[in-house]
Design a protein around this motif. Structure first.
Motif: not given
Length: 261
Positions: A76-78, A110-117, A164-171
């Motif tokens: 998970x993140x990070x 692109x998409x989630x990759x856009x968030x990461x960069x 998907x967001x909660x599972x990777x970044x927390x709630x």
């Protein structure tokens, strides 16, 4: 070059697409470098999906890199953003072997990759962990993501995306804000690099977030702009990143030509 390791994990691999240096004058110049981060909701996908992009930009005399990174199903993140920072460090150290300019790196996601960069280019700690800073990033091009503000994205998305967001970044709000580029954009010690932020008007949330994010970037001193494309689906936004007649590709090539040695 395929399956080049930039770290110790099996997912930490990258592919490099290089120009055909048949022209002696071209071969002595270091070329602009593009690092592409694909989408996949932080959980899915593979760098092979960017073959078309890689061949297109290499044929335009750029060095193009596409990377794999650890996925949220196992790390998970990070983890994802740390992997991208590690890949950037590898590129900065090694890309001259492939005629790439380590001081002329463009990030495209692109998409989630856009968030990461976008997080890499607004939260200084990820590059600083490798003794790097924003100065090596000549341009950052996130394409069609709603995840600049993860609390907003989690609250406004379908349940499947929210999970998907909660599972990777927390709630918690604090966890989500810490992983949100919007919350870092105007807190940097140096201005963030220039951004061109693309969104589709068919995704009103993504268009809204693109505007707010660019506003925050400008407030921080970044020379950035947003471009909203009409009547383009989320999937086709990725398609437009390469191809001689596609608007995102045309913009990218124009910007790269302005930084070519």
């Amino acid at each position: 070059m395929k399956e080049v390791s930039y770290g110790y994990n099996l997912k930490q691999k990258l592919d490099i697409y290089v120009p055909n240096f048949s022209n002696m004058e071209q071969s002595v110049k270091l070329r602009p470098v593009i690092i592409y981060v694909r989408g996949g909701s932080w959980k899915f996908g593979d760098k092979d999906s960017a073959k078309k992009h890689g061949k297109f930009y290499a044929n335009k005399n750029n060095v193009f890199i596409t990377i794999n990174y650890r996925l949220s199903s196992n790390a998970q993140h990070p983890a994802q953003v740390e992997d991208i920072a590690t890949a950037i460090k590898w590129v900065h150290k090694n890309i001259t072997k492939y005629k790439g300019d380590p001081e002329n790196i463009t990030l495209i996601g692109y998409s989630s990759g856009a968030h990461l960069i976008s997080l890499i280019a607004t939260d200084e700690k990820y590059l600083a962990a490798h003794d790097l800073n924003f100065s090596i990033l000549k341009l950052v091009i996130p394409v069609d993501t709603i995840a600049y503000d993860l609390p907003y994205a989690a609250a406004s998305s379908p349940k499947s995306v929210t999970e998907l967001i909660y599972n990777n970044f927390g709630e918690s709000k604090k966890q989500l804000e810490q992983a949100s580029p919007l919350f870092h954009a105007n807190q940097t010690t140096a201005p963030p690099p220039p951004f061109i932020v693309y969104a589709s008007n068919r995704r009103p949330g993504a268009a809204k977030e693109a505007r707010l994010f660019v506003y925050a970037l400008k407030k921080a001193g970044s020379r950035s702009k947003y471009i909203i494309l009409n009547y383009i689906s989320h999937k086709n936004m990725n398609t437009l990143i390469s191809g001689s007649n596609n608007p995102i590709a045309v913009d990218i090539l124009m910007k790269l030509s302005q930084t070519t040695p």
